[in-house]
Motif scaffolding. Structure first.
Motif, PDB file in Angstrom:
ATOM      1  N   ALA A  27       0.892  -1.270   0.073  1.00 26.91           N
ATOM      2  CA  ALA A  27      -0.064   0.076   0.058  1.00 26.91           C
ATOM      3  C   ALA A  27       1.022   1.139   0.041  1.00 26.91           C
ATOM      4  CB  ALA A  27      -0.987   0.058   1.165  1.00 26.91           C
ATOM      5  N   ALA A  28       2.008   1.237   0.670  1.00 29.21           N
ATOM      6  CA  ALA A  28       2.899   2.431   0.808  1.00 29.21           C
ATOM      7  C   ALA A  28       3.560   2.540  -0.383  1.00 29.21           C
ATOM      8  CB  ALA A  28       3.675   2.109   1.832  1.00 29.21           C
ATOM      9  N   THR A  29       3.930   1.463  -1.137  1.00 28.23           N
ATOM     10  CA  THR A  29       4.673   1.582  -2.460  1.00 28.23           C
ATOM     11  C   THR A  29       3.466   1.992  -3.590  1.00 28.23           C
ATOM     12  OG1 THR A  29       4.609  -0.863  -2.882  1.00 28.23           O
ATOM     13  CG2 THR A  29       6.475   0.356  -1.844  1.00 28.23           C
ATOM     14  N   ASP A  30       2.497   1.444  -3.684  1.00 26.52           N
ATOM     15  CA  ASP A  30       1.417   1.415  -4.744  1.00 26.52           C
ATOM     16  C   ASP A  30       0.765   2.739  -4.491  1.00 26.52           C
ATOM     17  OD1 ASP A  30       2.371  -0.780  -5.905  1.00 26.52           O
ATOM     18  OD2 ASP A  30       0.424  -1.985  -5.111  1.00 26.52           O
ATOM     19  N   ALA A  31       0.686   3.500  -3.483  1.00 27.03           N
ATOM     20  CA  ALA A  31       0.151   4.659  -3.166  1.00 27.03           C
ATOM     21  C   ALA A  31       0.439   5.754  -4.149  1.00 27.03           C
ATOM     22  CB  ALA A  31       0.180   5.008  -1.770  1.00 27.03           C
ATOM     23  N   GLY A  32       1.745   5.881  -4.379  1.00 31.21           N
ATOM     24  CA  GLY A  32       2.319   7.159  -5.385  1.00 31.21           C
ATOM     25  C   GLY A  32       2.084   6.899  -6.723  1.00 31.21           C
ATOM     26  N   LYS A  33       1.569   5.628  -7.209  1.00 31.55           N
ATOM     27  CA  LYS A  33       1.479   5.217  -8.411  1.00 31.55           C
ATOM     28  C   LYS A  33       0.165   5.501  -9.171  1.00 31.55           C
ATOM     29  CE  LYS A  33       4.764   1.251  -8.396  1.00 31.55           C
ATOM     30  NZ  LYS A  33       4.883  -0.161  -8.694  1.00 31.55           N
ATOM     31  N   THR A  35      -3.072   4.904 -11.058  1.00 25.85           N
ATOM     32  CA  THR A  35      -3.909   3.546 -10.983  1.00 25.85           C
ATOM     33  C   THR A  35      -3.658   2.652 -11.992  1.00 25.85           C
ATOM     34  OG1 THR A  35      -5.592   4.736 -12.136  1.00 25.85           O
ATOM     35  CG2 THR A  35      -5.765   4.686  -9.605  1.00 25.85           C
ATOM     36  N   GLY A  36      -3.250   2.945 -13.174  1.00 25.61           N
ATOM     37  CA  GLY A  36      -2.963   2.239 -14.351  1.00 25.61           C
ATOM     38  C   GLY A  36      -1.697   1.405 -14.156  1.00 25.61           C
ATOM     39  N   GLU A  37      -0.886   1.573 -13.197  1.00 23.17           N
ATOM     40  CA  GLU A  37       0.671   1.049 -13.119  1.00 23.17           C
ATOM     41  C   GLU A  37       0.340   0.066 -11.764  1.00 23.17           C
ATOM     42  OE1 GLU A  37       3.520   3.925 -12.757  1.00 23.17           O
ATOM     43  OE2 GLU A  37       2.990   4.699 -14.990  1.00 23.17           O
ATOM     44  N   ARG A  38      -0.497  -0.158 -11.246  1.00 20.00           N
ATOM     45  CA  ARG A  38      -0.806  -0.805 -10.104  1.00 20.00           C
ATOM     46  C   ARG A  38      -1.137  -2.265 -10.382  1.00 20.00           C
ATOM     47  NH1 ARG A  38      -4.295   3.090  -5.896  1.00 20.00           N
ATOM     48  NH2 ARG A  38      -2.795   4.851  -6.346  1.00 20.00           N
ATOM     49  N   GLY A  39      -0.433  -3.176 -10.301  1.00 20.56           N
ATOM     50  CA  GLY A  39      -0.557  -4.623 -10.744  1.00 20.56           C
ATOM     51  C   GLY A  39       0.133  -4.990 -12.060  1.00 20.56           C
TER      52      GLY A  39
END
Length: 172
Positions: A27-33, A35-39
């Motif tokens: 959650a901490a690393t994905d929060a700054g990305k 939405t299209g780059e999560r996963g």
């Protein structure tokens, strides 16, 4: 009833950073990305092969994809209910996370300038695969296995005659 927005934000923030939260690190690393780059998106080899097959067929001068034997088996497989589609026939792809390499076998029409045809096929495949998948195409290897002469019957035509008449093909 009056809600305190500052209190709700503080409570949510504290809950997100508790060590017992199972997705704290992601959650901490994905929060700054964005939405299209999560996963991750995984592409099957067959997807790349079909795209490459369709792109190759768009080029004028190609009679068929695959070697004679592959086309014969493919024609029979196409007739089986639930059989695999022949769009990717004659194409082999290796797919990684960010790159792909493609090998294609062609039968060209007589009279076609083969180096020019190969250049057009290569460009069309690279453009289509990169545009549709986002993968980098590192190479497209083309093998010209045969030249189709104007008076030659096609392998699929011979197979259809055999199925329609119920007879064995004539030996030459």
């Amino acid at each position: 009833m009056h809600k305190n927005p500052g209190h709700a934000a503080a409570a949510g923030s504290a809950a997100a950073h508790t060590p017992s939260s199972p997705s704290t690190a992601s959650a901490a690393t994905d929060a700054g990305k964005p939405t299209g780059e999560r996963g991750r998106t995984a592409l099957a080899v067959g997807v790349v092969e079909k795209i490459a097959g369709m792109a190759a067929r768009e080029v004028t001068g190609i009679h068929a994809l695959g070697s004679g034997l592959a086309r014969t088996f493919g024609a029979m497989r196409d007739r089986v209910p639930g059989g695999k589609s022949g769009v990717g026939r004659g194409i082999k792809a290796e797919v990684g996370e960010k790159q792909t390499a493609i090998d294609i076998a062609l039968v060209v029409e007589y009279g076609v300038v083969i180096p020019e045809l190969a250049r057009q096929v290569r460009e069309n495949i690279i453009d289509a695969v990169e545009r549709m998948t986002g993968l980098e195409v590192v190479e497209v290897n083309i093998a010209v296995n045969d030249v189709h002469l104007p008076d030659e019957p096609d392998v699929e035509e011979e197979e259809e005659e055999t199925v329609v008449t119920g007879q064995r093909p004539k030996l030459k």
